[in-house]
Design a protein around this motif. Structure first.
Motif, mmCIF file in Angstrom:
data_model
loop_
_atom_site.group_PDB
_atom_site.id
_atom_site.type_symbol
_atom_site.label_atom_id
_atom_site.label_comp_id
_atom_site.label_asym_id
_atom_site.label_seq_id
_atom_site.Cartn_x
_atom_site.Cartn_y
_atom_site.Cartn_z
ATOM 1 N N GLN A 13 51.486 -24.540 22.708
ATOM 2 C CA GLN A 13 50.846 -23.316 23.171
ATOM 3 C C GLN A 13 51.752 -22.495 24.082
ATOM 4 O O GLN A 13 51.607 -21.269 24.154
ATOM 5 N N ARG A 14 52.682 -23.128 24.784
ATOM 6 C CA ARG A 14 53.612 -22.343 25.607
ATOM 7 C C ARG A 14 54.451 -21.426 24.730
ATOM 8 O O ARG A 14 54.822 -20.324 25.140
ATOM 9 N N HIS A 15 54.735 -21.868 23.501
ATOM 10 C CA HIS A 15 55.476 -21.023 22.567
ATOM 11 C C HIS A 15 54.586 -19.930 21.988
ATOM 12 O O HIS A 15 55.045 -18.814 21.734
ATOM 13 N N VAL A 16 53.305 -20.256 21.782
ATOM 14 C CA VAL A 16 52.355 -19.234 21.319
ATOM 15 C C VAL A 16 52.235 -18.131 22.362
ATOM 16 O O VAL A 16 52.256 -16.936 22.039
ATOM 17 N N SER A 148 62.474 -26.267 33.129
ATOM 18 C CA SER A 148 63.657 -26.461 32.289
ATOM 19 C C SER A 148 63.718 -25.481 31.117
ATOM 20 O O SER A 148 64.775 -25.270 30.531
ATOM 21 N N GLU A 149 62.564 -24.858 30.767
ATOM 22 C CA GLU A 149 62.514 -23.939 29.632
ATOM 23 C C GLU A 149 62.335 -22.489 30.062
ATOM 24 O O GLU A 149 62.223 -21.600 29.215
ATOM 25 N N ARG A 150 62.295 -22.249 31.357
ATOM 26 C CA ARG A 150 61.991 -20.912 31.859
ATOM 27 C C ARG A 150 62.993 -19.878 31.385
ATOM 28 O O ARG A 150 62.636 -18.774 30.970
ATOM 29 N N ASN A 151 64.284 -20.228 31.449
ATOM 30 C CA ASN A 151 65.328 -19.296 31.053
ATOM 31 C C ASN A 151 65.187 -18.931 29.578
ATOM 32 O O ASN A 151 65.240 -17.764 29.190
ATOM 33 N N ARG A 152 64.961 -19.962 28.750
ATOM 34 C CA ARG A 152 64.890 -19.765 27.305
ATOM 35 C C ARG A 152 63.643 -18.974 26.897
ATOM 36 O O ARG A 152 63.728 -17.971 26.196
ATOM 37 N N LEU A 153 62.483 -19.443 27.352
ATOM 38 C CA LEU A 153 61.237 -18.790 26.945
ATOM 39 C C LEU A 153 61.126 -17.379 27.531
ATOM 40 O O LEU A 153 60.647 -16.458 26.868
ATOM 41 N N GLY A 154 61.570 -17.221 28.775
ATOM 42 C CA GLY A 154 61.538 -15.889 29.385
ATOM 43 C C GLY A 154 62.416 -14.905 28.643
ATOM 44 O O GLY A 154 62.030 -13.755 28.402
ATOM 45 N N ALA A 155 63.607 -15.358 28.257
ATOM 46 C CA ALA A 155 64.522 -14.478 27.526
ATOM 47 C C ALA A 155 63.966 -14.142 26.144
ATOM 48 O O ALA A 155 64.066 -13.002 25.679
ATOM 49 N N LEU A 156 63.357 -15.140 25.477
ATOM 50 C CA LEU A 156 62.793 -14.894 24.148
ATOM 51 C C LEU A 156 61.646 -13.886 24.217
ATOM 52 O O LEU A 156 61.531 -13.003 23.357
ATOM 53 N N ALA A 157 60.791 -14.002 25.229
ATOM 54 C CA ALA A 157 59.706 -13.026 25.387
ATOM 55 C C ALA A 157 60.262 -11.625 25.580
ATOM 56 O O ALA A 157 59.772 -10.653 24.993
ATOM 57 N N GLY A 204 45.231 -15.776 23.888
ATOM 58 C CA GLY A 204 45.787 -15.693 25.231
ATOM 59 C C GLY A 204 44.985 -16.523 26.236
ATOM 60 O O GLY A 204 43.763 -16.651 26.115
ATOM 61 N N ALA A 205 45.670 -17.084 27.234
ATOM 62 C CA ALA A 205 45.010 -17.846 28.306
ATOM 63 C C ALA A 205 45.832 -17.696 29.571
ATOM 64 O O ALA A 205 47.070 -17.753 29.528
ATOM 65 N N ASP A 206 45.163 -17.499 30.702
ATOM 66 C CA ASP A 206 45.873 -17.262 31.955
ATOM 67 C C ASP A 206 46.711 -18.458 32.389
ATOM 68 O O ASP A 206 47.794 -18.295 32.942
ATOM 69 N N THR A 207 46.205 -19.666 32.166
ATOM 70 C CA THR A 207 46.923 -20.877 32.552
ATOM 71 C C THR A 207 46.808 -21.908 31.438
ATOM 72 O O THR A 207 45.904 -21.818 30.592
ATOM 73 N N PRO A 208 47.695 -22.884 31.402
ATOM 74 C CA PRO A 208 47.570 -23.957 30.413
ATOM 75 C C PRO A 208 46.203 -24.637 30.467
ATOM 76 O O PRO A 208 45.623 -24.976 29.431
#
Length: 480
Positions: A13-16, A148-157, A204-208
């Motif tokens: 879901q973090r990728h969604v 550990s994934e913040r850089n990657r996922l943030g950049a992809l968004a 969409g969801a505000d938090t996991p």
């Protein structure tokens, strides 16, 4: 020990959420930047479809239209950060996007009786709605991205910026030249915005913890990762953390970030808003090929964004550079090389179209590194206040696109005069260079002391927590 080895599901879901953030930026940027092509089509019907109305707007009036979006945009950056903390990203981003999508639909119906003035008014209102978006994007990333994934996922968004601009340039030009004419630009912009709102409301969801679709494994992975660094497991707790305004506004790393984002915005917005006019006036390219080649730099930017993500991951994984090193290196590449390209571009004319297109493509493509270089730095400095920081930074960065089209309107009196465009591009190059120098001197990717939950309570004995988020982040920075 389990939290150190747990990497969560490969696709979850973090990728969604990241993909939905990507799409939100795409649909909003289509609505935001279709005006660059639309005003050319609306004032030169022969270059697109002559069966639709043509308006006699001069260069200054067109500049007002291009800059008017940002008049409203800068008004709601702080509000976006506050609304996100108060009501969550899900509701705030829904309101932001649906408002902008419905407003863009008004243009073909209202401009016939209200002229360029009503077009400006509509774009101001669109800016007010879209101003809520980016503070929410960064706050949402802080809630959903394992450290550990913040850089990657943030950049992809954030690659949605390049994809949205690409589609705004290319699709708008093709639609304007089709049987739909220039009104079709606005119909399509509205439709994709509404479709995104439906998907966001469902997934969409505000938090996991609030997601209906997340697995227990992924929930544990995200919460354990974030809690180790911020001691936060729910956005409701973030609301209880007071904002240390004085500390933020006296922080050198924050102001270095603020200035570099403003200067990068200057160079980028000059190209973003003015490429269609420059190609039409100086390079003498008609609208259909203009749209294709106007979009080419943003295709390069989108591709380069993924290249930067891969390179950054490799450098971090191998321990070649720290996060701070990554930020400063990528920011320098994304600022200084485009500055040189812009200077070269300023000396070319219609006899050197190929070289001009190559330099424009290189300038915008290489600038994609600014996302990893500086845009994500708000989350580095303060995960707890990322939305607030983004509101401040984005306010300043988006004052700039108000000024750049107006500056072009003052300098460029004749679209076909290469010497006048030369002044515009050289000014942008100098601004690019100086801003990055300031970031190199004072920027950092280390979480600041004022990010700690107990920062404002520290003078009172007995209230400090056993370890602060800044201490954790500093240790993480050293590990990396």
């Amino acid at each position: 020990m389990a939290s150190e080895t747990n990497t969560g599901p490969m696709l979850g879901q973090r990728h969604v959420q990241t993909f939905l953030l990507f799409l939100s930026i795409v649909v909003n940027y289509i609505a935001k930047f279709n005006a660059g092509v639309a005003v050319v089509a609306m004032t030169n019907a022969e270059s697109t479809n002559p069966n639709f109305p043509e308006y006699n707007w001069n260069e200054m009036e067109r500049s007002y239209i291009l800059s008017s979006f940002f008049w409203g945009y800068i008004m709601t950056q702080f509000l976006g950060g506050w609304l996100c903390r108060r009501y969550g990203a899900r509701l705030t981003m829904f309101v932001s996007t649906i408002g902008s999508a419905l407003l863009v639909l008004l243009v073909p119906f209202c401009v016939s009786w209200g002229g360029w003035q009503v077009y400006c008014a509509i774009r101001v209102c669109m800016g007010i709605f879209q101003g809520l978006m980016f503070p929410c994007v960064h706050a949402h990333l802080a809630n959903w991205c394992p450290v550990s994934e913040r850089n990657r996922l943030g950049a992809l968004a954030n690659t949605g910026i390049d994809c949205g601009t690409l589609l705004a340039m290319f699709v708008s030009g093709q639609v304007a030249a089709s049987s739909m004419g220039w009104p079709g630009i606005f119909y399509i912009s509205c439709a994709v915005g509404v479709l995104w709102c439906v998907a966001w409301w469902i997934f969409g969801a505000d938090t996991p913890k609030q997601s209906r679709f997340i697995s227990k494994e992924e929930l544990y992975y995200i919460e354990s990762s974030i809690s180790e660094n911020t001691k936060e497991e729910d956005t409701k707790e973030v609301l209880k953390i007071p904002v240390p305004w004085k500390a933020i506004l006296t922080s050198l790393p924050f102001w270095a970030l603020f200035l570099v984002r403003c200067t990068q915005s200057w160079g980028y917005s000059t190209l973003q808003a003015e490429i269609p006019a420059y190609m039409n006036g100086v390079l003498l390219m008609e609208m259909k090929s203009n749209a294709l080649f106007s979009a080419l730099p943003y295709l390069a930017s989108w591709i380069m964004a993924f290249v930067y993500v891969i390179v950054a991951d490799i450098l971090l994984t191998n321990g070649t550079l720290t996060i701070t090193g990554i930020r400063k290196t990528f920011s320098s590449v994304a600022s200084w090389l485009p500055a040189l390209s812009l200077i070269g571009l300023s000396f070319l004319d219609s006899n050197q179209k190929t070289l001009a297109i190559i330099l424009m493509t290189a300038s915008v493509g290489i600038n994609a590194g600014a996302t990893i270089g500086s845009a994500l730095n708000t989350i580095d400095l303060s995960p707890n206040h990322a939305g607030i920081l983004m509101g401040i930074v984005n306010t300043g960065a988006n004052v700039v696109p108000i000024l750049t089209p107006l500056l072009v309107g003052l300098i460029v009196k004749n679209e076909g005069n290469r010497n006048q465009w030369q002044i515009v591009f050289i000014i942008s190059s100098v601004v690019f260079f100086v801003g990055n120098c300031i970031f190199l001197a004072f920027g950092t990717a280390v979480s600041q002391p004022w990010d700690a939950e107990d920062y404002l309570m520290r003078p009172q004995p007995g209230l400090a927590l056993p370890s602060t988020s800044s201490e954790k982040s500093k240790s993480n920075e050293n590990d990396q």
